[in-house]
Each structure stands twice: as structure tokens, then as C-alpha cells.
Design a protein around this motif. Structure first.
Motif, short mmCIF file in Angstrom:
data_model
loop_
_atom_site.label_atom_id
_atom_site.label_comp_id
_atom_site.label_asym_id
_atom_site.label_seq_id
_atom_site.Cartn_x
_atom_site.Cartn_y
_atom_site.Cartn_z
N ILE A 55 -13.01 9.21 -17.98
CA ILE A 55 -12.38 9.92 -17.18
C ILE A 55 -13.46 10.01 -16.15
O ILE A 55 -14.43 10.05 -16.65
CB ILE A 55 -12.38 11.45 -17.64
CG1 ILE A 55 -11.31 11.61 -18.90
CG2 ILE A 55 -12.43 12.69 -16.68
CD1 ILE A 55 -10.53 12.74 -19.12
N SER A 56 -12.84 10.08 -15.15
CA SER A 56 -13.66 10.05 -13.63
C SER A 56 -13.40 10.83 -12.60
O SER A 56 -12.40 12.17 -12.75
CB SER A 56 -13.76 8.83 -12.47
OG SER A 56 -14.85 9.35 -11.24
N LYS B 121 -18.38 7.56 -19.05
CA LYS B 121 -19.15 6.83 -20.23
C LYS B 121 -21.04 7.74 -20.03
O LYS B 121 -20.95 7.69 -21.38
CB LYS B 121 -19.89 6.06 -19.20
CG LYS B 121 -19.20 5.14 -18.32
CD LYS B 121 -20.26 3.80 -17.13
CE LYS B 121 -18.98 3.26 -16.60
NZ LYS B 121 -20.54 2.57 -15.27
N ASP C 262 -19.44 21.28 -16.85
CA ASP C 262 -20.66 22.02 -15.80
C ASP C 262 -19.19 22.71 -15.39
O ASP C 262 -18.89 23.74 -15.38
CB ASP C 262 -20.76 20.50 -14.86
CG ASP C 262 -21.75 20.87 -13.90
OD1 ASP C 262 -21.49 22.09 -12.97
OD2 ASP C 262 -21.94 19.73 -13.20
N GLY D 52 -16.28 22.49 -15.61
CA GLY D 52 -15.49 22.77 -17.30
C GLY D 52 -13.63 21.82 -16.70
O GLY D 52 -13.50 22.18 -17.44
C1 PRP Z 1 -19.78 14.00 -16.14
C2 PRP Z 1 -19.97 14.88 -17.95
C3 PRP Z 1 -17.86 15.19 -17.99
C4 PRP Z 1 -18.01 15.46 -16.89
C5 PRP Z 1 -18.29 17.27 -16.60
O1 PRP Z 1 -18.86 12.62 -15.75
O2 PRP Z 1 -19.61 13.60 -18.74
O3 PRP Z 1 -17.39 14.78 -18.14
O4 PRP Z 1 -18.71 15.29 -15.41
O5 PRP Z 1 -18.47 18.24 -15.43
P1 PRP Z 1 -16.83 18.80 -15.52
O6 PRP Z 1 -16.89 20.07 -16.86
O7 PRP Z 1 -17.69 19.33 -13.92
O8 PRP Z 1 -15.95 18.48 -14.59
P2 PRP Z 1 -18.68 11.96 -14.55
O9 PRP Z 1 -17.33 12.31 -14.15
O10 PRP Z 1 -20.40 12.02 -14.44
O11 PRP Z 1 -18.69 10.53 -15.16
P3 PRP Z 1 -19.74 9.69 -16.13
O12 PRP Z 1 -19.49 10.53 -17.72
O13 PRP Z 1 -19.11 7.89 -16.20
O14 PRP Z 1 -21.01 9.47 -16.39
#
Ligand code: PRP
Length: 179
Positions: free
Chosen positions: A69-70, A44, A105, A107
Motif C-alpha cells: 500500500i502506498s 515495504k 501515524d 491512521g
Molecule cells: C508507512 C507505514 C504505513 C503508513 C502509516 O508506509 O508503513 O503503511 O506509512 O502512515 P499513516 O498512519 O499516516 O497512514 P509508506 O507509505 O511510507 O510506505 P513503505 O511502507 O513502503 O515505506
């Protein structure tokens, strides 16, 4: 500040700074593509960024697609588990594709998503992110467009949440420590 109990500590990037940078990124993208450009927005968190970025792109044709993606659940740090909860409903084969994310974050999410979409044979595949936290990188990802590099602080607002709160804040804010 405002929004919910616990609240945010301070503004890290103001709404005005975001809008300025979004216009610059849109201009770079317009220079690099002729279109149609398939923008794949990752829900989201990216929903506000993609809305602003695509409205700032007016000189090439753009199509906007969504995936979800979660990886975090309700935690502040990634579980390392990536799950597609909503897939694309278009075929991206032979098209220029730009994945638009709110934050990179560790990646882990983007490296997984890039591998997944590469298997569908787009003409090109690149990534744009509003925020980049390079200090926390675990998986290497090539990112073509970066809005802001930020320090390792937990940020919310402009689409980014903590346990689903704060997405509606207009600025990117640092979350106050609990307690
Ligand atoms: C967050 C963000 C990225 C991911 C980045 O999504 O939107 O998709 O984390 O993190 P990473 O680089 O450590 O993989 P989140 O899972 O929080 O879902 P959301 O976008 O629905 O808040």
C-alpha cells in the motif's frame, strides 16, 4: 552515524529493545489465537518486523501473506491518498487475520486497509504495529498490539525509510534535520 549522507541523529529504540518487545508481542499473540493465523504484512516498511515477529511465534500455525500500500511517496508526511499496489493472493474469508504494520501515524492507511479487508469477511481482523505515533492521528483505528508509542519525530530504520534510504538500519533512529 552511518548509512547515507545527511545521516541519522540518534537511536530512539535500540535493536535489543526491539527484539525484547517483539518476543513479548509474539507471546501475547500466541495466547490470543489457536491458529491458523493469517498474518498480512504491509510492504515495504513492515518486512523486517514481520520476519522477526513471525519467527518468535512458534506455538500456533501462522501463514504469511503480503500486501503493498502506498500513501507517502517520497514525502515525509502522508499525502492522504492510499493506493493498493499489491493485493493479497489468498482468500481470507473465515480466517483469523492479523495485519502487521511498522508504524501508525495519521491512521489513514490502516483505517482504509481495515475497511477493505473487512469486506472480505474474515473470522476476525486485528492490527499489530511496532510503532504508534498517537499525536498525529487523523483517522481512528483500533490497534490490538502496539510495540512502542513514540513522539512526533521522523524515524527510520528497522524497515522504515526516508525516500527509500535507511531501511537496513538495525535500530529505530531519528532522522537529522536537513541542511
Ligand atoms: C508507512 C507505514 C504505513 C503508513 C502509516 O508506509 O508503513 O503503511 O506509512 O502512515 P499513516 O498512519 O499516516 O497512514 P509508506 O507509505 O511510507 O510506505 P513503505 O511502507 O513502503 O515505506
Amino acid at each position: 552515524m552511518i548509512n547515507v549522507p545527511g545521516s541519522t541523529e540518534r537511536i530512539l529504540i535500540s535493536s535489543a529493545q526491539i527484539q525484547q518487545r517483539v518476543r513479548e508481542m509474539a507471546a501475547e499473540i500466541e495466547r490470543d489465537y489457536h491458529g491458523p493465523l493469517y498474518v498480512v504484512s504491509v510492504l515495504k516498511g513492515a518486512f523486517i518486523f514481520v520476519a522477526d515477529l513471525t519467527r518468535a511465534i512458534q506455538n500456533i500455525p501462522v501463514r504469511i501473506e503480503f500486501m503493498a500500500i502506498s500513501s507517502y511517496g517520497n514525502q515525509k508526511t502522508s499525502s492522504g491518498q492510499v493506493k493498493v499496489t499489491r493485493d493479497l493472493d489468498v482468500n481470507i474469508e473465515g480466517h483469523d487475520v492479523l495485519i502487521v504494520e511498522d508504524i501508525i501515524d495519521s491512521g489513514v492507511t490502516l483505517s482504509y486497509l481495515k475497511r477493505l479487508l473487512e469486506q472480505r469477511h474474515p473470522k476476525s481482523l486485528a492490527i499489530a504495529t511496532l510503532l504508534d505515533k498517537p499525536e498525529r492521528r487523523k483517522a481512528h483505528v483500533d490497534v490490538k498490539y502496539i510495540g512502542f508509542q513514540i513522539p512526533d519525530e521522523f524515524v527510520v530504520g528497522y524497515g522504515l525509510d526516508y525516500a527509500e534510504d535507511y531501511r537496513n538500519l538495525p535500530d529505530i533512529c531519528v532522522l537529522a534535520p536537513e541542511g
